[in-house]
Write a protein that holds these residues in place. Structure first.
Motif, mmCIF file in Angstrom:
data_model
loop_
_atom_site.group_PDB
_atom_site.id
_atom_site.type_symbol
_atom_site.label_atom_id
_atom_site.label_comp_id
_atom_site.label_asym_id
_atom_site.label_seq_id
_atom_site.Cartn_x
_atom_site.Cartn_y
_atom_site.Cartn_z
ATOM 1 N N GLU A 1 4.207 21.115 -2.643
ATOM 2 C CA GLU A 1 2.835 21.091 -3.142
ATOM 3 C C GLU A 1 2.530 22.316 -4.001
ATOM 4 O OE1 GLU A 1 0.146 20.634 0.054
ATOM 5 O OE2 GLU A 1 0.860 18.645 0.641
ATOM 6 N N LYS A 2 2.974 23.482 -3.531
ATOM 7 C CA LYS A 2 2.755 24.717 -4.270
ATOM 8 C C LYS A 2 4.089 25.395 -4.497
ATOM 9 C CE LYS A 2 -1.939 25.628 -2.621
ATOM 10 N NZ LYS A 2 -2.829 26.610 -1.941
ATOM 11 N N LEU A 3 4.318 25.822 -5.753
ATOM 12 C CA LEU A 3 5.603 26.400 -6.117
ATOM 13 C C LEU A 3 5.379 27.482 -7.169
ATOM 14 C CD1 LEU A 3 8.529 25.671 -5.242
ATOM 15 C CD2 LEU A 3 8.746 24.465 -7.396
ATOM 16 N N SER A 4 6.020 28.637 -6.986
ATOM 17 C CA SER A 4 5.920 29.723 -7.969
ATOM 18 C C SER A 4 7.308 30.276 -8.239
ATOM 19 C CB SER A 4 5.012 30.852 -7.459
ATOM 20 O OG SER A 4 3.679 30.410 -7.347
ATOM 21 N N LEU A 5 7.547 30.624 -9.513
ATOM 22 C CA LEU A 5 8.823 31.200 -9.911
ATOM 23 C C LEU A 5 8.628 32.685 -10.202
ATOM 24 C CD1 LEU A 5 10.216 28.467 -12.346
ATOM 25 C CD2 LEU A 5 10.535 28.670 -9.881
ATOM 26 N N LEU A 6 9.593 33.489 -9.756
ATOM 27 C CA LEU A 6 9.582 34.931 -10.011
ATOM 28 C C LEU A 6 10.678 35.263 -11.013
ATOM 29 C CD1 LEU A 6 9.088 36.393 -6.406
ATOM 30 C CD2 LEU A 6 7.365 36.113 -8.198
ATOM 31 N N PHE A 7 10.303 35.937 -12.116
ATOM 32 C CA PHE A 7 11.242 36.346 -13.146
ATOM 33 C C PHE A 7 11.355 37.870 -13.104
ATOM 34 C CE2 PHE A 7 9.419 32.358 -14.358
ATOM 35 C CZ PHE A 7 10.441 31.647 -14.972
ATOM 36 N N SER A 8 12.555 38.389 -12.903
ATOM 37 C CA SER A 8 12.744 39.847 -12.801
ATOM 38 C C SER A 8 13.947 40.270 -13.630
ATOM 39 C CB SER A 8 12.936 40.268 -11.342
ATOM 40 O OG SER A 8 14.062 39.642 -10.764
#
Length: 551
Positions: free
Chosen positions: A155-162
């Protein structure tokens, strides 16, 4: 079921197999062969291993296929076309399975996200880590900055770019299959490298004693040069402001006093260029002489021309390892300064300014005698027949007594003059000083493109000192342009100019000492408004010191 057994490497990040399938290509020409032979040929030319049930693939019979530089996915689609079989990817395996199994799997899982990661110059960033927030699923961008992720539905998804040197970005998944990200430079990571002037070295690789600070952290309103702002910021470095005059140069010692007869100042390096001292020490001059110190305070040092608003970072190399870079010039330590370059996209204009006001000194700040107290004190010394330890000038009470003894004035005139002197209370601080005021204004224009970036700045700093006759005006202009002709060829063009005018006093003239040591019963002006003169050691001198200008 026949299994194909291979050693499988374990990755810390799960990579999307389908993206590699689109990249790996095969070429062959096979006639009337079984499915096993055909898949073995693909396996020889790629890194994939096939898993299938021979009973299910019997329906394919003998195959003849000619392939010229086609992807694995395209070849498999040709083989399994019009059959109830299909293929799917899992880790390093390509599995041949019934088509209805894949459709059931799709209904349960999997969203596929692709995109590209670039910097603020629109250049692709390879090696950027892309992970799902809260999970261990992730990947890394390829040489073109592209990535592909296959994820379970949520339902909820976030991507982290580092990425090293860049600010970490968090992007929420909104249902779109393509997510492109632009990463910004993280300026706080400047502390991870050491700028020595000739090169930029990783902090972990530099073995010397070093301190690095950002110019914006130490800037103080009312200070005209960066050397005056360094006081108290660098451990082990002594910054002593020996004078309160405007434009005065402080004494800086990084490694103590290494010589009594030579130059003791640190070496200044601005953008890799060693700065020369505007007042080179003559061979026959001693730095211990007060004349030389006074002149150096007025002329300032090697970086007095530099506008503090144009400075990015300051690096202080404090130990003997700096001599390996700059030789014996670095004996007293090295201060390396880097100036600002163009930042951001497109055209940027910025302005900064400050105002500073200071109060002039006054007698209320000190416990000193007024005119009446000083006259009574002088009278008591005369009546007690006490004596000073030095000659007394024939002014004030002493001059009045001399005139009475020589019968130049009568007793009545003596009393009248005495009462007049008691009420004199000349305010030397008010006459010689004023409220200080300074203002500085800086304007910079920068533009950055893919091939060319440029920054131009102008600044003005005007300071009116507390002592009348002491002030400074500085005008600065700087320009730096960078041409990126190729990945391996970058040209930097820099141009700096400055004009500095300092108004100061002649050697030995100190308004503060004059105000502190001159009795207040002595007038500054005659009744007609002209300057009051008195004899001093047989020569005529001013009661208000004459002022000189230094440009």
């Amino acid at each position: 079921m026949k299994l194909c057994l291979l050693f499988i490497c374990v990755f810390t990040l799960t990579l999307s197999a389908s993206s590699f399938a689109q990249q790996e290509r095969v070429s062959f020409d096979l006639k009337n062969v079984s499915v096993k032979v055909l898949l073995d040929e693909i396996q020889k030319q790629t890194s994939w291993c096939f898993l299938f049930n021979p009973e299910q693939t019997k329906q394919l019979g003998k195959l003849s296929l000619r392939v010229e530089n086609e992807t694995v996915e395209e070849v498999l689609n040709r083989i399994l076309k019009d059959t109830d079989l299909t293929f799917k990817f899992k880790n390093d395996l390509i599995m041949i399975v019934p088509r209805n199994e894949v459709e059931d799997d799709k209904s349960k899982k999997n969203i596929r996200i692709v995109g590209q990661v670039t910097d603020n110059k629109k250049l692709p960033l390879p090696g950027v880590t892309v992970i799902v927030k809260g999970l261990t699923i992730g990947t890394a961008t390829d040489g073109n900055g592209r990535y592909t992720l296959t994820l379970p539905k949520a339902e909820k998804l976030s991507l982290l770019f580092s990425f090293v040197g860049m600010k970490t970005r968090e992007v929420a998944y909104t249902g779109k299959d393509t997510i492109n990200v632009v990463m910004q430079e993280d300026l706080e990571t400047l502390d991870d490298v050491i700028v020595t002037g000739y090169a930029t070295i990783d902090r972990g690789s530099y073995v010397g004693a070093v301190t690095q600070i950002r110019a914006e952290d130490i800037q103080v309103a009312g200070e005209a040069t960066i050397d005056q702002m360094l006081q108290g910021w660098v451990p082990g470095m002594s910054v002593i402001n020996k004078t309160g005059k405007v434009g005065g140069s402080p004494k800086i010692r990084i490694r103590g006093t290494s010589t009594l007869l030579g130059n003791q100042e640190p070496l200044w390096v601005v953008d890799g260029v060693i700065q020369s001292d505007p007042l080179p020490l003559p061979d026959d001059a001693s730095p211990l002489s007060s004349e030389m110190d006074g002149l150096r305070e007025t002329a300032s040092n090697a970086i007095s021309w530099l506008n503090p608003a144009d400075i990015e970072t300051i690096t202080v190399l404090k130990d003997a390892s700096a001599t390996a870079i700059y030789g014996t010039k670095a004996t007293n330590g090295v201060i390396v300064i880097t100036t600002k370059k163009a930042k951001g996209d497109g055209l940027n204009i910025s302005y900064s300014g400050n105002f500073s006001v200071g109060m002039k000194p006054a007698y209320r700040m000190y416990d000193m005698m007024n005119s009446q107290e000083h006259m009574r004190f002088s009278q008591q010394l005369w009546e007690d027949r006490d004596s000073y330890n030095q000659n007394i000038l024939p002014i004030g009470y002493a001059g009045l007594i001399q005139k009475l003894q020589k019968k130049e004035i009568t007793r009545q005139q003596f009393e009248q003059e005495y009462r007049k002197m008691e009420r004199m209370n000349t305010d030397w601080f008010d006459i010689l000083f004023r409220n200080s005021f300074s203002h500085a204004h800086n304007v910079s224009i920068s533009a950055q493109g893919e091939k060319v970036s440029s920054r131009f700045s102008v600044g003005i700093n005007s300071t009116r000192g507390e002592a009348k006759g002491n002030g400074m005006t500085t005008l600065t202009a700087s320009s730096n342009t960078t041409f990126r002709l190729d990945k391996r060829l970058i040209i930097d063009l820099q141009l700096n100019g400055s004009y500095r005018e300092t108004e100061d006093f002649a050697f030995g003239v100190s308004p503060y000492e004059y105000a502190m040591n001159t009795a207040r019963d002595i007038p500054a002006y005659h009744e007609d408004g002209t300057l009051y003169y008195h004899e001093k050691a047989g020569a005529t001198s001013f009661s208000i010191p004459n002022k000189f200008s230094y440009n």
